[in-house]
Design a protein around this motif. Structure first.
Motif, PDB file in Angstrom:
ATOM      1  N   ALA A 183      19.683  20.794 -13.414  1.00  0.00           N
ATOM      2  CA  ALA A 183      19.958  21.930 -14.287  1.00  0.00           C
ATOM      3  C   ALA A 183      18.853  22.978 -14.168  1.00  0.00           C
ATOM      4  O   ALA A 183      17.671  22.648 -14.168  1.00  0.00           O
ATOM      5  N   ALA A 222      19.994  28.532 -17.041  1.00  0.00           N
ATOM      6  CA  ALA A 222      21.222  29.287 -16.770  1.00  0.00           C
ATOM      7  C   ALA A 222      21.166  30.669 -17.415  1.00  0.00           C
ATOM      8  O   ALA A 222      20.836  30.793 -18.586  1.00  0.00           O
ATOM      9  N   LYS A 223      21.482  31.697 -16.625  1.00  0.00           N
ATOM     10  CA  LYS A 223      21.572  33.041 -17.182  1.00  0.00           C
ATOM     11  C   LYS A 223      22.886  33.166 -17.944  1.00  0.00           C
ATOM     12  O   LYS A 223      23.933  32.766 -17.415  1.00  0.00           O
ATOM     13  N   ALA A 242      25.928  34.323 -16.055  1.00  0.00           N
ATOM     14  CA  ALA A 242      26.624  33.368 -15.185  1.00  0.00           C
ATOM     15  C   ALA A 242      27.487  32.420 -16.013  1.00  0.00           C
ATOM     16  O   ALA A 242      28.645  32.150 -15.664  1.00  0.00           O
ATOM     17  N   VAL A 243      26.929  31.924 -17.114  1.00  0.00           N
ATOM     18  CA  VAL A 243      27.680  30.980 -17.953  1.00  0.00           C
ATOM     19  C   VAL A 243      28.948  31.665 -18.470  1.00  0.00           C
ATOM     20  O   VAL A 243      30.038  31.085 -18.458  1.00  0.00           O
ATOM     21  N   ASN A 283      32.416  21.725 -15.574  1.00  0.00           N
ATOM     22  CA  ASN A 283      31.216  21.611 -14.743  1.00  0.00           C
ATOM     23  C   ASN A 283      31.489  21.818 -13.251  1.00  0.00           C
ATOM     24  O   ASN A 283      30.719  21.383 -12.408  1.00  0.00           O
ATOM     25  N   LYS A 306      22.752  25.593  -3.428  1.00  0.00           N
ATOM     26  CA  LYS A 306      22.749  26.967  -3.935  1.00  0.00           C
ATOM     27  C   LYS A 306      22.967  28.024  -2.845  1.00  0.00           C
ATOM     28  O   LYS A 306      23.806  28.910  -2.993  1.00  0.00           O
ATOM     29  N   ALA A 360      23.443  34.873  -9.701  1.00  0.00           N
ATOM     30  CA  ALA A 360      23.343  34.122 -10.962  1.00  0.00           C
ATOM     31  C   ALA A 360      24.337  32.959 -10.989  1.00  0.00           C
ATOM     32  O   ALA A 360      24.005  31.849 -11.437  1.00  0.00           O
ATOM     33  N   ASP A 375      23.176  30.125  -8.692  1.00  0.00           N
ATOM     34  CA  ASP A 375      22.057  29.455  -9.330  1.00  0.00           C
ATOM     35  C   ASP A 375      22.564  28.465 -10.394  1.00  0.00           C
ATOM     36  O   ASP A 375      22.197  27.288 -10.400  1.00  0.00           O
ATOM     37  N   TYR A 376      23.432  28.964 -11.251  1.00  0.00           N
ATOM     38  CA  TYR A 376      23.945  28.152 -12.363  1.00  0.00           C
ATOM     39  C   TYR A 376      24.805  26.983 -11.867  1.00  0.00           C
ATOM     40  O   TYR A 376      24.593  25.830 -12.258  1.00  0.00           O
TER      41      TYR A 376
END
Ligand code: HEC
Ligand code: HEC
Length: 221
Positions: A127, A130-131, A134-135, A157, A176, A213, A216-217
């Motif tokens: 983990a 998280a920005k 992105a979420v 997920n 990533k 983003a 990354d997430y």
């Protein structure tokens, strides 16, 4: 008093039975998903083939690659892996290394190798912070820009699912840099093999910052 006690026991037994049956259902569902991930190939033969075919050198013995540009296959749907190999063979998807690696694989090779990797312990990222951007895109998309939520297809997920004839691949826990490169490729039209061009339409509307983003997430899921 006695009756109340009897009723309570009944509720207790009914509740217990319900929990047991829910647990059985969840277990059955789990088994069904595990079977879907493996598909119809033979994972034991697939292990040998992926070793002899040198797939494991890049994609890892357990399907987890150690290079950020090389995707993990661990727990990926066999049918998705097989489709990609087929697409590399037909030219629907192009990559300097994979086009050559896929060249000589038969349908049985593709299914067996897919079954081996699909049956490995699911890829799992670490983990990251998280920005919210992105979420939010992952869970809600952006209706104003016709961006559908990633979760609506790639599931919770990003662990993927099968619906009808379409396999929505596992993306959660994927490498990533690989995720980012695929989103950029969909955006630029350098990858065009998703059913109905769905991923091109989605990626077209994403900015470079959003892609960064999201990669990354999602890699941390
Ligand atoms: C020298 C390294 C290398 C070897 C060996 C290799 N691969 Fe790959 N593979 C890659 C890279 C890099 C990509 C990412 C391609 C891209 O960026 O589009 C990839 C992508 C894939 C994909 C698409 C995965 C996805 O999530 O869409 C599949 C399936 C695959 N490889 C299967 C295999 C199989 C089966 C073998 C053995 C026959 C193999 N690979 C051997 C490097 C390798
Ligand atoms: C309407 C369904 C749908 C939605 C919504 C969707 N995807 Fe996809 N996505 C797919 C399908 C189907 C594929 C597999 C394409 C193929 O077969 O080559 C895919 C493939 C991908 C891949 C390539 C995986 C790999 O291993 O190469 C990435 C990355 C991806 N999606 C990211 C996203 C992100 C990020 C979002 C949200 C912004 C998203 N997707 C939303 C259907 C969807």
């Amino acid at each position: 008093m006695r009756l109340a006690h009897w009723k309570r026991s009944c509720f207790f037994i009914a509740g217990f039975a319900l929990i047991v049956s829910m647990k059985t259902m969840a277990a059955e569902q789990g088994t069904e998903i595990a079977a879907q991930r493996i598909g119809y190939g033979n994972p034991v033969i697939g292990k040998e083939k992926s070793e002899q075919g040198r797939c494991q050198e890049c994609h890892g013995a357990e399907g987890n690659s150690s290079n950020d540009k090389i995707p993990n296959h661990a727990g990926q749907y066999a049918a998705y892996l097989s489709k990609q190999l087929n697409d590399f063979q037909s030219g629907a998807r192009v990559h300097e290394i994979m086009t050559i690696m896929a060249e000589d694989l038969s349908a049985a090779d593709r299914a067996d190798i897919g079954a081996y990797f699909g049956g490995r312990k699911m890829m799992q990222g670490e983990a990251v912070g998280a920005k919210p951007l992105a979420v939010n895109l992952f869970i809600n998309g952006d209706p104003a820009r016709n961006i559908l939520p990633c979760v609506s297809c790639h599931s919770d997920n990003g662990k993927g699912r099968v619906a009808g004839n379409v396999v929505y691949p596992v993306i959660g826990g994927q490498r990533k840099i690989y995720l980012r490169s695929q989103l950029v490729n969909w955006k630029l039209g350098e990858r065009n093999n998703s059913p109905g061009g769905v991923m091109n339409k989605i990626a077209e509307s994403l900015s470079d910052d959003e892609i960064e983003a999201l990669a990354d997430y999602i890699s941390g899921l």
